[in-house]
Motif scaffolding. Sequence first.
Motif, mmCIF file in Angstrom:
data_model
loop_
_atom_site.group_PDB
_atom_site.id
_atom_site.type_symbol
_atom_site.label_atom_id
_atom_site.label_comp_id
_atom_site.label_asym_id
_atom_site.label_seq_id
_atom_site.Cartn_x
_atom_site.Cartn_y
_atom_site.Cartn_z
ATOM 1 N N SER A 188 -4.184 -0.174 107.672
ATOM 2 C CA SER A 188 -3.554 -1.128 108.592
ATOM 3 C C SER A 188 -3.958 -2.543 108.174
ATOM 4 O O SER A 188 -4.799 -2.717 107.279
ATOM 5 C CB SER A 188 -3.970 -0.851 110.038
ATOM 6 N N LYS A 227 -4.251 -0.731 116.730
ATOM 7 C CA LYS A 227 -4.810 0.568 116.365
ATOM 8 C C LYS A 227 -6.249 0.723 116.864
ATOM 9 O O LYS A 227 -6.657 1.818 117.236
ATOM 10 C CB LYS A 227 -4.759 0.685 114.831
ATOM 11 N N TYR A 271 0.521 0.051 112.015
ATOM 12 C CA TYR A 271 -0.180 -0.577 110.882
ATOM 13 C C TYR A 271 -0.829 -1.896 111.277
ATOM 14 O O TYR A 271 -1.296 -2.640 110.435
ATOM 15 C CB TYR A 271 0.792 -0.746 109.709
ATOM 16 N N ASP A 272 -0.824 -2.179 112.597
ATOM 17 C CA ASP A 272 -1.461 -3.394 113.104
ATOM 18 C C ASP A 272 -2.855 -3.026 113.607
ATOM 19 O O ASP A 272 -3.001 -2.294 114.588
ATOM 20 C CB ASP A 272 -0.597 -3.973 114.239
#
Lengths: 355, 335
Positions: free
Chosen positions: A156, A288, A283-284
């Motif tokens: 990420s 996450k 993917y942040d």
Amino acid sequence: MLSKDIEKAKSIIMNYDGPPIKIMEVCGTHTHEIFKLGIRNILPNNINLISGPGCPVCVTPTEFIDEAIYLALEKNITICTFGDLIRVPGTSSSLGDARSKGANIQMVYSPLDSVEYAINHPEQQVVFLSVGFETTTPASCIAVRNAKNIELKNFSILGANKTMYQAYLALKDAADAYIYPGHVCTMTGMSELYKLRDEENVSGAVTGFSASEILSSLAYIISETQKNKPFVANLYPRVVTEEGLIKAKTLVENTMESCDSIWRGLGIIEKSGMKLKKEYIDYDARAKYDIPKIVGKPNKGCKCGEVLRGDIKPFECPLFSKGCTPEHPIGACMVSNEGACSAYYKYGENLWKKN
Amino acid sequence: MEEKLVTLAHGAGGKQTAELIDSIFKSNFKSKNLTADDAAILNPPIGKMAFTTDGFIVSPFKFPGGNIGKLSICGTVNDLSCMGAKPMYLTVAFVIEEGFPLKDLEEIAQAMAKTADEAGVEIVAGDTKVAGKGQVDGVFITTTGVGQIMEGVDLSGAKAKDGDAIITTGDIGRHGCAILLSRDSYGLTADVKSDCAPLWNTIKSVLDTTKDIHVIRDATRGGVGTVLYEIAEQSQVGIHLDYAAIPVDDAVKGVCGMLGLDPLYLACEGTMVIFAPNDKAQAIVKTLNKGKYSKKAAIIGHVTNDMIAHVVVKTEIGTETLLPAPSGELLPRIC
């Protein structure tokens, strides 16, 4: 033998005897080249060249470093980052300090290298520190898209991507004219700069990074400023087009959206940042890992903010060369090669001062 | 056929050790003074003697233009040469990683013998140790050398004077650039060979031209820029460089441009910096230009009494600026 262009530009610059002009070079690479070419040493007293916020490392706020250190030390996450960020001080320590406490900090040259690293180390969770302007953001977008395409679960990004237009607006009274960053303009094209001229009376010239390009842009700005009419010129047409790089712009538009962003020294600037769109939220790293809200506390004596706004020269900061040096930086502007403080220090600006 | 490797038994001091020494080292190092006893018995130098030691851990051990063996001889030969000393005797000590291929060791020994021969120096004693896998990286070499100082020569980094000309004996930065490229971490390829060379004959030709020389220094780690800062500090003088006069190979220039490096801060292993009175400089360069390793020698600047302890550069646009002082970000393990 110097070329005719260089001789002519030098003569316009050195012989200028009109009212004082403040010119801001926005881009850190320009700052560095201007020092390397010794251009400051030939400026007459009535031309004041100030270094702007165009060094991604320098405008990265304290809390961003704190967030990265939190991930590395508290969550045991591998941090992939451009080398310069490793030495930037957070509130109480740097990523380099975290590494000596056992954090896994990997230096990469491209966001794509960090995807590669994540693929090769499936047992680790990997976060790429995504800083930079229009020039580096597309590579972060490609990294995220590649990761999503192969359903990579251990990658990420921690985002601090920024856009320049809002920074120009925030700084529009800092100088009489701007040397615009050639590489950012390669991406964005010219339209934003026309808008600044037409709506905000902001003047400037886009230029490249060779001796003749930098000198010509200074000479051009000096000549045009005397006409008292807002202007914009593209003096880097071999690279910068009117419309910019459409493919890269579309890629970013399809992957990220604008958000507010904190700039070291300038504070929060509305809509000056980019974050991943909803469909890429996995993917942040902020989404996450549920990172707690961190309020960064930069060193109280550090005047990076005033330096970035062009309010003071680096050597007017009380810490400059007294405690804050490229070997032991306190402020971010002393860390990066492109930072104004580092350039002033390395090129001994205080040695040359005539008075 | 299976590749033969160095084993821990090769370092145990028994039969295998003797075999390794005989087959690889003795067969290459053919000095009559090379001893089978515990120490070499030698005739001492006449007059003053120079004595130096250096360790070599370069990675990778093989690179365009040389290998760690050649480098280990050049390093010590050049350190002696810088003091105006004719290299006489060398000792060599190896620490070899278990599993290192014997044919690579052979190649290293051959390069050492060839380079020592060229420099006119004898390898008179040696030592071999084998360390377990992972305890060293490939092979590490330490060389120690003795040389005889040429009569009438008095060199020191503290002797640079106002008015001296500064000469490099060749183009700069090739070793550092070659190592950087051979690590392949930047995805760049370019035709750059290390300048690694034994320079005693080069230095001798200069000292035969004139003994009126103030400083000679080997521009190894940190490159010419670091050496100039050291000398400016040691001699308490200012140094002014003409950037356009500094010889740099085109490929090195290209690589440096791409990576934002300054060739002044890339290591050389076959290039020296010489400080001499201005009226001797042309004759020195003329001599150097005839030499095998110094065809590109040039005057790159001069010494002044202003800007003490600083190095000032004349730029491509005719302005002056400071050469940024060296800082800690240089490439590790280059020699």
